[in-house]
Every structure is written in C-alpha cells, then in structure tokens.
Design an enzyme around this catalytic site. Structure first.
Site, mmCIF file in Angstrom:
data_model
loop_
_atom_site.group_PDB
_atom_site.id
_atom_site.type_symbol
_atom_site.label_atom_id
_atom_site.label_comp_id
_atom_site.label_asym_id
_atom_site.label_seq_id
_atom_site.Cartn_x
_atom_site.Cartn_y
_atom_site.Cartn_z
ATOM 1 C CB ALA A 162 -3.183 3.928 -4.095
ATOM 2 C CB CYS A 221 0.104 7.464 10.540
ATOM 3 S SG CYS A 221 -1.364 8.250 10.256
ATOM 4 C CG ASP A 259 -0.875 4.153 4.713
ATOM 5 O OD1 ASP A 259 -1.261 3.529 5.061
ATOM 6 O OD2 ASP A 259 -1.020 4.364 4.220
ATOM 7 C CD GLU A 265 -7.706 8.672 -1.859
ATOM 8 O OE1 GLU A 265 -9.236 8.885 -2.034
ATOM 9 O OE2 GLU A 265 -7.462 7.789 -1.730
ATOM 10 C CG ASP A 285 -17.607 4.295 -0.828
ATOM 11 O OD1 ASP A 285 -16.295 3.697 0.096
ATOM 12 O OD2 ASP A 285 -18.182 4.902 -0.697
ATOM 13 N N PRO A 321 -1.344 10.165 -1.264
ATOM 14 C CG PRO A 321 0.544 11.161 -0.714
ATOM 15 C CD PRO A 321 -0.381 10.356 -0.320
ATOM 16 N N GLY A 322 0.455 8.532 -3.127
ATOM 17 C CA GLY A 322 0.942 7.836 -4.480
ATOM 18 C C GLY A 322 2.086 7.436 -3.695
#
Length: 374
Positions: free
Chosen positions: A142, A295, A232, A176, A209, A144-145
């Site tokens: 997640a 990405c 993501d 995270e 993890d 930076p949010g």
C-alpha cells in the site's frame, strides 16, 4: 565532477542500448522510438483525488483561478460499475508545461488533507476493482498510500456521518513490510482518514511480508475473508529509470538506475510478484476479486505473472488439495470503455502515455481476477 572514463561511457552505452532493444522488441521499433519512449521521458502527469472525508467539493478549497483549471475525469462506468461510488478526481489544465496540481492542504474544519495527487491510471485501477460500502478490503503493497485513500472513497457509505464516522461494516487493511515505508503509509492514512476509523479497527496499517507463503494466516480477518484485494506490486518501474537517465545525461552524469539495468531483472522481479499474487489470492474470499497491477512495461512482470500464478494454483490443487481456482475477468471490461484509456493485453490492460486519447497517463498494467470454487 570528474570526467567519465571510456570504460564508464562504454558500460553506460551498453546498458542503454540493451534497454532500448528490449522494449523496442516488445512494442515495435517504430512505436518505441517515435512515440512511446518520448512520452515516457516526458514529465509525469498528475490528477487530484478529492478526499471526501475532508471536503465535499474540491473547488471550495481552491482559488477561483485554480478551480477554473479543473477538468473532471470520467472513468469507464459499465453495467458492472453502475452502482459504485464515483471517485471525484480532476486533471490540471494540460496546456501548462508542468501538468501539476496545487499540493494537498489541511481542511479548515476536519483537519484532514483535502486531496491526493497521483497518476489517473492508478485511480482507473481502483475503479476497476470497484469495492462497495461494507466491503472488506486488503491493500497488500500500500505505501505510500494513494491507492488506499482512493479505496477509502469507495468504502465511504452514502449515509456517512462526519460526527460519528464509520465504514458501515466494511474495513480497509493497508499493508507495507518495509519499516520506513510502513511509517510513511501510517502517517499518510492518518492525515487523510478520520481518527475514529483507526480506533474502531475499521482502518488498520499492517506489516506483513506478502512473499512468505503463510503470511495470510496472520491477517486480522484470516485467509479467504476479504471481498477485494489490491496488489500494486513492486516492479522495475522503467519510467523512473528513464527519468533518472534523462536528468543525469543532461548534466553529463550517469544514472545508476540505467547503468545497473539488466534485461534479466524483470524475471527476478516476477518471482517476488508471483509470491505476492499467491498471497493476494489466498487472502480474498471465493467470489471476491483481486486487482493485480504494476507500473512495469515488461511482459514478464505483467501477463507473465498471471500465467505463472495459474500454474502455481494448479500445482497446489494437485499437491495440497486446494479447493479454489481463479478466473481472469479483465476481458469483461472491454464493453465498459476501457479502450479509451488503455490497450488490451493477453490477460489485462496496459495504460501507456502515448495512448491515442492523449491522456498521457501511465504506465500501468492491471488484470482483474476472480477467485472461484475449484
């Protein structure tokens, strides 16, 4: 700054040539050189996501001149999405050299941040995952949010009461594993979401993890309990490599991101991504959905991860007696207008900044998966 040696220049040029060869082979030499690479090398474009926990209308916190430059973003809204809460997001006037937006600011009444600036392709992915008020949602990677804040907008009930905020039976668990990034994630979410939601446990920041096979057993709701899971995944992030390279080259330097780049890196990243995908699939309930996204430009990290996930699930069904499977639902989205944003791949969709729409968003790959009974 000392001059580059011949050996350094040779090494840098070899890495750059290999980079170009790899992606020209995937996208075609003409497209890569003439449209895609120049678009990737250009400035990243941002949209503004309104935080509806803080403000009902972003116009209210902007100057008249700023508000005049807002352009609402219309996301695909087919039959499957017709009942979902819209993400209120805007793009800045694209005629400006730097298509940026005023930075977030605290709302005068709630104290929460008014908006989050991010690539609209990320908002498209959350829109496709389509959580509903009352859903239990897990954001596996997640930090930076930004996507967690976007998810929270869908979970906000229509009957939301700012005096006694609640997600109406739903929850948002954002994860995270990296310590520094976890602290940043927690800080960001606390800046955007009401404190009460953390006190009730409806919003939690986790530190698991996801590459460990049994990590889902420690989830607050346990395995197989979430309605929607967003993955993501960490990836090669080629646009970051390109930006670092272009910036360094302009000042006569070498960018470590490019000189250390190797064509086999994507295959190494894919192993991590597949492990995370298996955790995401184990976390979601039967009938629930997982949105896998990166990405990255690489097929190895995108469609290749979906295919490897298929293979691993079949192995676990045979060896461990796993009773579930998953189906790719990305093709179901074709009728919802996604072609205006992205191009289809074998198992998903890829948003690229040279798309004919002129949106200049991305890159972002995403595939929608549904967990099913075996």
């Amino acid at each position: 700054m000392p001059a580059l040696t011949k050996a350094q220049k040779k090494l840098a040029q070899a890495a750059e040539d290999s980079f170009h060869r790899t992606y020209a082979a995937q996208f075609g030499e003409e497209r890569w050189q003439q449209t895609l690479y120049p678009a990737l090398a250009g400035s990243t474009r941002y949209a503004a996501l309104t935080n509806r926990f803080a403000v009902a209308d972003l116009d209210a916190v902007l100057s008249p001149e700023q508000a005049a430059k807002l352009q609402p973003i219309g996301f695909p809204r087919g039959a499957d999405l017709s009942g979902s809460t819209p993400i209120l997001s805007f793009q800045w006037d694209v005629s400006e050299a730097e298509a940026t937006f005023p930075p977030p600011q605290p709302d005068s009444s709630s104290g929460l941040m008014t908006h989050w600036n991010l690539d609209a392709a990320s908002l498209l992915a959350v829109n496709v995952l389509n959580p509903k008020p009352g859903d239990k949602v897990f954001d596996l990677c997640a930090a930076p949010g930004g996507k967690s804040v976007a998810l929270s907008q869908f979970l906000r009930p229509d009957t939301y009461d700012g005096a006694s905020p609640t997600l109406g039976g739903g929850c948002l668990h954002s994860n995270e594993v990296n310590t520094g990034r976890n602290k940043r994630l927690a800080s960001n979410l606390q800046s955007y979401l009401p404190e009460t939601l953390f006190k009730t446990g409806e919003v939690k920041v986790l530190k698991l993890d996801g590459t460990e096979p049994f990590s889902v057993r420690t989830l607050p709701l346990g395995p197989g309990s979430y309605d929607r899971v967003l993955l993501d995944a960490p990836c090669s992030s080629e646009r970051h490599v390109i930006h670092a390279h272009v910036k360094a080259k302009q000042s006569g330097r070498l960018a470590d991101e490019m000189t250390s780049w190797r064509s086999g890196h994507s295959k190494k990243m894919a192993k991590i991504q597949v492990a995370l995908l298996m955790s995401a699939l184990k976390a979601v309930r039967v009938g629930g959905r997982v949105l896998y996204a990166t990405c990255s430009l690489s097929n190895d990290e995108n469609d290749g991860v979906i295919e490897k996930g298929m293979e691993l699930v079949q192995k676990e069904r045979k060896k461990l007696g796993v009773k579930w499977d998953f189906a790719v639902r990305s093709g179901d989205l074709a009728a919802q207008g996604l072609a205006e944003w992205a191009e289809p791949t074998k198992h998903g969709w890829l948003v690229l900044p040279d798309h004919p729409s002129g949106g200049k968003w991305g890159p972002l790959f995403f595939a929608l998966l549904e967990k099913a009974e075996g």
